[in-house]
Design a protein around this motif. Structure first.
Motif, PDB file in Angstrom:
ATOM      1  N   LEU A 154      -4.104 -56.203  -9.309  1.00  0.00           N
ATOM      2  CA  LEU A 154      -4.122 -57.605  -9.724  1.00  0.00           C
ATOM      3  C   LEU A 154      -2.769 -57.964 -10.331  1.00  0.00           C
ATOM      4  CD1 LEU A 154      -7.640 -57.917 -11.428  1.00  0.00           C
ATOM      5  CD2 LEU A 154      -7.038 -58.050  -9.002  1.00  0.00           C
ATOM      6  N   TRP A 155      -2.168 -59.044  -9.859  1.00  0.00           N
ATOM      7  CA  TRP A 155      -0.909 -59.547 -10.393  1.00  0.00           C
ATOM      8  C   TRP A 155      -1.202 -60.831 -11.155  1.00  0.00           C
ATOM      9  CZ3 TRP A 155       3.800 -57.063  -9.813  1.00  0.00           C
ATOM     10  CH2 TRP A 155       3.792 -55.948  -8.953  1.00  0.00           C
ATOM     11  N   VAL A 156      -0.855 -60.850 -12.448  1.00  0.00           N
ATOM     12  CA  VAL A 156      -1.193 -61.973 -13.323  1.00  0.00           C
ATOM     13  C   VAL A 156       0.065 -62.476 -14.012  1.00  0.00           C
ATOM     14  CG1 VAL A 156      -3.507 -61.039 -13.689  1.00  0.00           C
ATOM     15  CG2 VAL A 156      -1.700 -60.523 -15.326  1.00  0.00           C
ATOM     16  N   TYR A 157      -0.013 -63.700 -14.516  1.00  0.00           N
ATOM     17  CA  TYR A 157       1.110 -64.252 -15.267  1.00  0.00           C
ATOM     18  C   TYR A 157       1.170 -63.631 -16.656  1.00  0.00           C
ATOM     19  CZ  TYR A 157       2.187 -67.666 -11.673  1.00  0.00           C
ATOM     20  OH  TYR A 157       2.562 -68.256 -10.508  1.00  0.00           O
ATOM     21  N   PRO A 158       2.373 -63.531 -17.218  1.00  0.00           N
ATOM     22  CA  PRO A 158       2.541 -62.828 -18.497  1.00  0.00           C
ATOM     23  C   PRO A 158       1.664 -63.363 -19.621  1.00  0.00           C
ATOM     24  CG  PRO A 158       4.674 -63.262 -17.502  1.00  0.00           C
ATOM     25  CD  PRO A 158       3.662 -63.987 -16.679  1.00  0.00           C
ATOM     26  N   GLN A 159       1.501 -64.690 -19.692  1.00  0.00           N
ATOM     27  CA  GLN A 159       0.746 -65.271 -20.795  1.00  0.00           C
ATOM     28  C   GLN A 159      -0.740 -64.919 -20.752  1.00  0.00           C
ATOM     29  OE1 GLN A 159       2.365 -66.850 -18.372  1.00  0.00           O
ATOM     30  NE2 GLN A 159       1.573 -68.916 -17.944  1.00  0.00           N
ATOM     31  N   TYR A 160      -1.195 -64.441 -19.573  1.00  0.00           N
ATOM     32  CA  TYR A 160      -2.602 -64.070 -19.456  1.00  0.00           C
ATOM     33  C   TYR A 160      -2.811 -62.553 -19.456  1.00  0.00           C
ATOM     34  CZ  TYR A 160      -2.654 -68.863 -17.635  1.00  0.00           C
ATOM     35  OH  TYR A 160      -2.477 -70.206 -17.465  1.00  0.00           O
ATOM     36  N   TYR A 161      -1.737 -61.795 -19.467  1.00  0.00           N
ATOM     37  CA  TYR A 161      -1.828 -60.338 -19.307  1.00  0.00           C
ATOM     38  C   TYR A 161      -2.728 -59.707 -20.366  1.00  0.00           C
ATOM     39  CZ  TYR A 161      -0.336 -55.448 -19.034  1.00  0.00           C
ATOM     40  OH  TYR A 161      -0.313 -54.085 -18.928  1.00  0.00           O
ATOM     41  N   ALA A 162      -2.554 -60.094 -21.619  1.00  0.00           N
ATOM     42  CA  ALA A 162      -3.330 -59.498 -22.708  1.00  0.00           C
ATOM     43  C   ALA A 162      -4.819 -59.737 -22.525  1.00  0.00           C
ATOM     44  CB  ALA A 162      -2.857 -60.056 -24.049  1.00  0.00           C
ATOM     45  N   ASN A 163      -5.183 -60.901 -21.995  1.00  0.00           N
ATOM     46  CA  ASN A 163      -6.601 -61.219 -21.798  1.00  0.00           C
ATOM     47  C   ASN A 163      -7.253 -60.233 -20.824  1.00  0.00           C
ATOM     48  OD1 ASN A 163      -6.103 -63.435 -23.418  1.00  0.00           O
ATOM     49  ND2 ASN A 163      -5.882 -64.858 -21.697  1.00  0.00           N
ATOM     50  N   TYR A 164      -6.516 -59.893 -19.772  1.00  0.00           N
ATOM     51  CA  TYR A 164      -7.050 -58.942 -18.792  1.00  0.00           C
ATOM     52  C   TYR A 164      -7.137 -57.532 -19.373  1.00  0.00           C
ATOM     53  CZ  TYR A 164      -6.518 -62.532 -15.192  1.00  0.00           C
ATOM     54  OH  TYR A 164      -6.639 -63.683 -14.449  1.00  0.00           O
ATOM     55  N   LYS A 165      -6.113 -57.122 -20.107  1.00  0.00           N
ATOM     56  CA  LYS A 165      -6.097 -55.769 -20.663  1.00  0.00           C
ATOM     57  C   LYS A 165      -7.214 -55.577 -21.677  1.00  0.00           C
ATOM     58  CE  LYS A 165      -3.667 -52.997 -19.735  1.00  0.00           C
ATOM     59  NZ  LYS A 165      -3.730 -51.986 -18.642  1.00  0.00           N
ATOM     60  N   GLU A 166      -7.530 -56.615 -22.425  1.00  0.00           N
ATOM     61  CA  GLU A 166      -8.612 -56.515 -23.415  1.00  0.00           C
ATOM     62  C   GLU A 166      -9.967 -56.270 -22.765  1.00  0.00           C
ATOM     63  OE1 GLU A 166      -8.609 -59.939 -25.876  1.00  0.00           O
ATOM     64  OE2 GLU A 166      -7.058 -59.177 -27.216  1.00  0.00           O
ATOM     65  N   ARG A 167     -10.120 -56.700 -21.509  1.00  0.00           N
ATOM     66  CA  ARG A 167     -11.406 -56.525 -20.832  1.00  0.00           C
ATOM     67  C   ARG A 167     -11.646 -55.071 -20.451  1.00  0.00           C
ATOM     68  NH1 ARG A 167     -13.862 -60.290 -17.853  1.00  0.00           N
ATOM     69  NH2 ARG A 167     -15.409 -58.607 -17.689  1.00  0.00           N
ATOM     70  N   GLY A 168     -10.614 -54.263 -20.385  1.00  0.00           N
ATOM     71  CA  GLY A 168     -10.783 -52.868 -19.997  1.00  0.00           C
ATOM     72  C   GLY A 168     -11.225 -52.713 -18.557  1.00  0.00           C
ATOM     73  N   LEU A 169     -10.731 -53.581 -17.681  1.00  0.00           N
ATOM     74  CA  LEU A 169     -11.117 -53.546 -16.272  1.00  0.00           C
ATOM     75  C   LEU A 169     -10.510 -52.344 -15.559  1.00  0.00           C
ATOM     76  CD1 LEU A 169     -10.534 -57.347 -15.672  1.00  0.00           C
ATOM     77  CD2 LEU A 169     -12.760 -56.221 -15.802  1.00  0.00           C
ATOM     78  N   VAL A 170     -11.141 -51.958 -14.443  1.00  0.00           N
ATOM     79  CA  VAL A 170     -10.687 -50.768 -13.719  1.00  0.00           C
ATOM     80  C   VAL A 170      -9.444 -51.037 -12.868  1.00  0.00           C
ATOM     81  CG1 VAL A 170     -13.015 -49.813 -13.627  1.00  0.00           C
ATOM     82  CG2 VAL A 170     -12.205 -51.288 -11.755  1.00  0.00           C
ATOM     83  N   TYR A 171      -9.070 -52.297 -12.706  1.00  0.00           N
ATOM     84  CA  TYR A 171      -7.965 -52.638 -11.826  1.00  0.00           C
ATOM     85  C   TYR A 171      -6.628 -52.220 -12.439  1.00  0.00           C
ATOM     86  CZ  TYR A 171     -11.577 -55.786 -10.019  1.00  0.00           C
ATOM     87  OH  TYR A 171     -12.744 -56.313  -9.522  1.00  0.00           O
ATOM     88  N   ASP A 172      -5.686 -51.911 -11.570  1.00  0.00           N
ATOM     89  CA  ASP A 172      -4.296 -51.794 -11.985  1.00  0.00           C
ATOM     90  C   ASP A 172      -3.764 -53.220 -12.122  1.00  0.00           C
ATOM     91  OD1 ASP A 172      -1.705 -51.087 -12.502  1.00  0.00           O
ATOM     92  OD2 ASP A 172      -1.219 -50.707 -10.392  1.00  0.00           O
ATOM     93  N   ILE A 173      -3.355 -53.596 -13.321  1.00  0.00           N
ATOM     94  CA  ILE A 173      -2.942 -54.970 -13.602  1.00  0.00           C
ATOM     95  C   ILE A 173      -1.435 -54.992 -13.830  1.00  0.00           C
ATOM     96  CG2 ILE A 173      -3.213 -56.955 -15.123  1.00  0.00           C
ATOM     97  CD1 ILE A 173      -6.053 -55.975 -15.701  1.00  0.00           C
ATOM     98  N   GLN A 174      -0.741 -55.812 -13.032  1.00  0.00           N
ATOM     99  CA  GLN A 174       0.701 -55.935 -13.120  1.00  0.00           C
ATOM    100  C   GLN A 174       1.075 -57.369 -13.492  1.00  0.00           C
ATOM    101  OE1 GLN A 174       2.886 -53.396 -12.754  1.00  0.00           O
ATOM    102  NE2 GLN A 174       1.160 -51.981 -12.456  1.00  0.00           N
ATOM    103  N   VAL A 175       2.295 -57.499 -14.035  1.00  0.00           N
ATOM    104  CA  VAL A 175       2.774 -58.803 -14.512  1.00  0.00           C
ATOM    105  C   VAL A 175       3.665 -59.444 -13.460  1.00  0.00           C
ATOM    106  CG1 VAL A 175       4.123 -59.992 -16.274  1.00  0.00           C
ATOM    107  CG2 VAL A 175       2.614 -58.115 -16.909  1.00  0.00           C
ATOM    108  N   ILE A 176       3.464 -60.729 -13.243  1.00  0.00           N
ATOM    109  CA  ILE A 176       4.301 -61.505 -12.328  1.00  0.00           C
ATOM    110  C   ILE A 176       5.578 -61.908 -13.051  1.00  0.00           C
ATOM    111  CG2 ILE A 176       4.451 -63.606 -10.929  1.00  0.00           C
ATOM    112  CD1 ILE A 176       1.401 -63.543 -10.719  1.00  0.00           C
ATOM    113  N   GLY A 177       6.741 -61.592 -12.524  1.00  0.00           N
ATOM    114  CA  GLY A 177       8.007 -62.028 -13.099  1.00  0.00           C
ATOM    115  C   GLY A 177       8.504 -61.113 -14.188  1.00  0.00           C
TER     116      GLY A 177
END
Length: 482
Positions: A446-469
């Motif tokens: 999952l590629w997300v915008y920086p301002q939303y990155y923390a929201n995804y990490k807090e969920r503890g999801l199984v996806y590899d989450i990367q930052v756009i830009g």
């Protein structure tokens, strides 16, 4: 000789100062001079149209002058061919707008005699020139007959028109429209109590007419051409079906036997509206293209069938739009994509702008699909709405509000999902997932915008989450709590 005329702009009359007579085949220099009463006469371009008549008033020749200008009047040298026939010459004046050459005015009648032509001693006109022009005579007789016929009709209408209108008004007129798969075949106006005349039509290959041929959706019955009479304006639909289709009590149980073919389902069959597809194993031939009628309501069970390559509804369906092989609901407020075609598909699918929902199995097993473009209007991805494609990257627009589990499912080449909005609160570990036959579970990055990155990490999801830009990496944003 100077031939003088005046054009009266208020009445449109072109008037000669006196009568003029020229010799036949006159080689002298005769000039027509026309003045106008219009104060802006110099503004226009002009031309003169001449009709030459012989001594028996038979038209023999026509001549149109080149464009003429107005300078203290219009001046035109009479060419020799205007005096070829003994008789007379009529003249008409036409004024043109110099900007676009459109006609602004004409003198009111072509029957303005410009001059007479008399025979000269040096010229002996052949007798042939004095014989009538047979073609012109025929046309004149036809015109006379036409005028006589018109006079008779006008006189009859004056005497009997009111009576005729009163008689017609006593009848009730009904408009009947005949449709074939939503396309208008013919429109008939008939009086109430009349029977209908069946229009001509051509059935698709391997199709047969059902129940007499014409279905009345208003009464939900078949129309009997031999016995039924029209009482109101109405619409009739041509009722036919493909051979070997199996229908029982209005439910389709089998779409027949022939693969790679168009299959037509009737509106009405054996006393029932055809409004459903059997949802427990309806037989579908390979690469079928299904054409439903307007009565079809329950067909969702076949959307997941990989043998179906196209689904179409009639053009006048009140609930669904078939657009270039795509099937959308007609509601603009809740526009839903039900089906994306598989036949003749390029490597790209573009979902229509305004679509808000992608329904289950709407984009399913589309061969060679590499790129899927979703509109910003999209809000809801239902379960297994994007299934078994070859896309490698998927971009989700910013207005997604609802996601079912396994919304994007078993797209085994899908590696990256670019998320333009913040959907961290509505995704689960099963929203974007591939599950192979051996039970292995694979998730895309999952590629997300920086301002939303923390929201995804807090969920503890199984996806590899990367930052756009680079903004996050440059320290412009920080995780919550840091």
């Amino acid at each position: 000789m100077i031939l003088k005329y005046k054009y009266h702009s208020d009445s449109g009359l072109l008037e000669a100062y006196r009568s003029y007579t020229l010799a036949q085949n006159n080689s002298l220099s005769d000039t027509i001079v026309i003045t106008s009463t219009a104060p802006d006469a110099e503004r226009y371009n002009y031309c003169l149209e001449f009709i030459c008549y012989n001594s028996k008033s038979i038209p023999k020749a026509q001549y149109i002058s080149p464009i003429l200008n107005y300078s203290d009047g219009i001046s035109f040298a009479v060419p020799n061919n205007l005096t070829e026939f003994r008789g007379h010459v009529d003249m008409q004046l036409t004024g043109y707008d110099p900007d676009d050459n459109s006609i602004v005015f004409k003198s009111i009648s072509k029957n303005c005699k410009a001059f007479d032509v008399e025979g000269s001693l040096c010229v002996l006109e052949k007798d042939l020139n004095d014989t009538p022009n047979v073609f012109t005579e025929v046309l004149k007789q036809l015109e006379d007959l036409h005028n006589i016929r018109k006079d008779i009709i006008d006189e009859a209408m004056q005497k009997f028109g009111a009576q005729i209108l009163n008689m017609v008004a006593q009848y009730k007129w009904c408009k009947v429209r005949f449709y074939d798969n939503g396309k208008l075949l013919e429109e008939q106006w008939v009086t109430a109590g009349s029977k209908l005349t069946e229009p001509s039509y051509t059935l698709p290959a391997r199709c047969v007419v059902v129940g007499g041929g014409w279905y009345n959706p208003a009464t939900e019955t078949m129309w009997d051409m031999d016995n039924d009479t029209v009482q109101e304006s109405m619409e009739l639909a041509l009722n036919y079906m493909t051979e070997n289709v199996v229908i029982l009590d209005g439910v389709v149980y089998s779409f027949g036997l022939n693969s790679r073919s168009a299959i037509y389902i009737p509106e009405y069959y054996d006393g029932h509206k055809v409004n459903a597809v059997f949802d427990d194993g309806c037989k579908v031939p390979y690469e079928s293209v299904i054409h439903f009628g307007n009565n079809m309501e329950n067909f969702e069970s076949i959307l997941s069938n990989q043998n179906i390559f196209g689904i179409y509804f009639p053009q006048n369906n009140p609930y669904a739009d078939s657009i270039s092989g795509f099937l959308y609901s007609k509601s603009q407020e809740e526009c839903t994509l039900f089906f994306a075609p598989k036949l003749n598909q390029t490597d790209t699918i573009v979902v229509m702008d305004g679509c808000r929902t992608i329904y289950n199995f709407a984009i399913n097993s589309v061969r060679g699909l590499r790129k899927l473009i979703l509109p910003n209007s999209l809000e809801y991805l239902s379960e297994k709405c994007i299934v078994n494609t070859d896309i490698q990257t998927l971009k989700l627009p910013p207005n997604i509000r609802y996601l079912d589990e396994r919304a994007v499912y078993n797209n085994f080449k899908l590696k990256d999902i670019i998320i333009e909005g913040d959907i961290s609160g509505i995704i689960t570990d099963k929203t974007f997932v591939n599950e192979d036959a051996n039970g292995a579970v694979i998730h895309p990055t999952l590629w997300v915008y920086p301002q939303y990155y923390a929201n995804y990490k807090e969920r503890g999801l199984v996806y590899d989450i990367q930052v756009i830009g680079q903004e996050y990496l440059d320290g412009r944003y920080a995780l919550k709590g840091e």
